[in-house]
Design an enzyme around this catalytic site. Structure first.
Site, PDB file in Angstrom:
ATOM      1  N   SER A 100       0.868  -1.179   0.000  1.00  0.00           N
ATOM      2  CA  SER A 100       0.000   0.000   0.000  1.00  0.00           C
ATOM      3  C   SER A 100       0.908   1.232   0.000  1.00  0.00           C
ATOM      4  O   SER A 100       1.718   1.379  -0.907  1.00  0.00           O
ATOM      5  CB  SER A 100      -0.937  -0.040   1.205  1.00  0.00           C
ATOM      6  OG  SER A 100      -1.843   1.036   1.168  1.00  0.00           O
TER       7      SER A 100
ATOM      8  N   HIS B 104      -2.250  -0.834  -3.602  1.00  0.00           N
ATOM      9  CA  HIS B 104      -3.374   0.039  -3.283  1.00  0.00           C
ATOM     10  C   HIS B 104      -3.096   1.429  -3.861  1.00  0.00           C
ATOM     11  O   HIS B 104      -2.178   2.122  -3.428  1.00  0.00           O
ATOM     12  CB  HIS B 104      -3.553   0.163  -1.769  1.00  0.00           C
ATOM     13  CG  HIS B 104      -3.911  -1.126  -1.105  1.00  0.00           C
ATOM     14  ND1 HIS B 104      -3.763  -1.320   0.254  1.00  0.00           N
ATOM     15  CD2 HIS B 104      -4.413  -2.290  -1.595  1.00  0.00           C
ATOM     16  CE1 HIS B 104      -4.164  -2.538   0.567  1.00  0.00           C
ATOM     17  NE2 HIS B 104      -4.556  -3.150  -0.544  1.00  0.00           N
TER      18      HIS B 104
ATOM     19  N   ASP C  17      -4.764  -5.294   5.299  1.00  0.00           N
ATOM     20  CA  ASP C  17      -5.036  -6.068   4.091  1.00  0.00           C
ATOM     21  C   ASP C  17      -3.833  -6.942   3.762  1.00  0.00           C
ATOM     22  O   ASP C  17      -2.692  -6.480   3.795  1.00  0.00           O
ATOM     23  CB  ASP C  17      -5.338  -5.129   2.916  1.00  0.00           C
ATOM     24  CG  ASP C  17      -5.755  -5.902   1.670  1.00  0.00           C
ATOM     25  OD1 ASP C  17      -6.410  -6.949   1.808  1.00  0.00           O
ATOM     26  OD2 ASP C  17      -5.412  -5.457   0.552  1.00  0.00           O
TER      27      ASP C  17
END
Length: 363
Positions: free
Chosen positions: A175, A202, A295
């Site tokens: 991310s 992300h 995540d």
């Protein structure tokens, strides 16, 4: 009685040459109680003059500026006055995307799309998203250009335990800070790397095509956005497109779908890793890099539970240690390594070499 001391608002410096966009961003900042506008300027030169005096908590940085551009401004700020920087970029034009990606590699934390307007419910959602991104990034500790040319990591363990897996796929996810980490990890892989590679980053949907093109220019392996039904190929990197989950199928293909978000994300690392564990089992190799949130933690745990091998980025190099740290705490990681040591370790694994008999998270 509540003894919690209220936190002061986070101080924001806006750098944007368009008067219209500058005022839109000023409205976003002044309209959010978590933020305080310290100044809004038109040029990078003005920003460089003000940063050491104002010491903002976060900077909203345009890329295409008169004179010095946002990329060079990011480099200068990160070299001399490290400050969290959020790139607010156009989504049209290859040049803008290229410069935005290079700014991330130079130390900026994230890239978001320029607002087109703030009216109505959609505009309010855009404003909330920008303000939240600035607020979150303002709390990220930064150092002078987090370095990719680090000294080789000296592992505390001995490389003596024989490897007992033969991976058939490499799956990665990240991310915040991911573009830089991916450029390092994938950039250190040879052009004849023997495994197919799939990854989740992300990032806003409008930037994903540019991200894949940028990464393709910086690594030896071919990199492209995945399309539904594409076959996995050795030495090719498939990137999950924006706002779609990506999984691997039993026939060696990739599948894209629009199921609900997972851990607030679509694409989700959990979704990709879980499919890899299901299809490849003990022949899976999973890597979770820098990023906030959780995540990828559950999916990485499924890879390890299936007998696969899992690596997380160590806090010494992760821009944000949230995702890899959560994986460590959950027991989903076989080992934690600084980013510059991850690829050498992967190559040892693929070559059937040796892994640490002791040390951080080994075993």
């Amino acid at each position: 009685m509540n003894d919690v001391t209220p936190q002061p608002p986070r101080r924001v410096l806006i750098v944007e040459d368009s008067a219209v966009l500058r005022h839109l961003l000023m409205r976003v900042v002044t309209g959010d109680p978590r933020l305080e506008l310290v100044e809004a300027v038109e040029t990078a030169e003005e920003a460089l003059r003000l940063v050491p005096r104002l010491r903002p908590d976060v900077i909203s940085m345009d890329i295409c500026l008169p004179g010095m551009d946002g990329l060079e401004a990011t480099r200068q700020i990160m070299a001399h006055f490290p400050t969290p920087i959020v790139i607010v970029s156009d989504t049209v034009g290859a040049q803008a995307t290229q410069v935005s990606m290079n700014a991330l590699r130079s130390g900026a934390l994230s890239v978001i799309e320029k607002p087109q307007g703030l009216s109505g419910a959609a505009g309010a959602a855009v404003a909330q998203g920008i303000a939240t991104q600035l607020y979150i990034m303002s709390q990220v500790p930064v150092i002078r250009r987090r370095l990719m040319q680090a000294e080789p990591f000296r592992h505390k363990g001995m490389w003596t335990r024989p490897l007992d897996i033969r991976p058939r796929i490499l799956a990665l996810a990240a991310s915040t800070g991911g573009p830089t980490a991916f450029a390092r990890v994938l950039g250190d892989l040879p052009a004849d790397f023997a495994l197919p590679v799939v990854l989740v980053q992300h990032m806003g949907q409008p930037f994903m095509e540019g991200f894949a093109a940028w990464l393709d220019q910086h690594v030896a392996l071919p990199v492209m956005l995945a399309q539904h039904g594409m076959q996995l190929e050795r030495g090719r990197v498939l990137v999950a497109p924006g706002n779609r989950h990506m999984t691997v199928g039993p026939r060696g293909d990739v599948l894209l779908h629009d199921d609900a978000v997972v851990q607030g994300q679509r694409p989700s690392a959990d979704v990709l890793f879980s499919s890899v564990a299901r299809v490849f089992g003990a022949d899976s190799l999973g890597v979770l890099l820098t990023g906030m949130g959780e995540d990828g933690v559950a999916g990485l745990g499924r890879i390890r539970g299936a007998g696969g091998y899992t690596i997380v980025e160590d806090r010494s190099t992760a821009v944000i240690h949230g995702m890899p740290g959560a994986a460590e705490r959950a027991g989903a990681a076989c080992i934690s390594l600084p980013v510059h040591e991850i690829t050498p370790h992967i190559l040892r694994i693929v070559a059937g070499g040796q892994i640490p008999s002791e040390g951080p998270l080994a075993g």
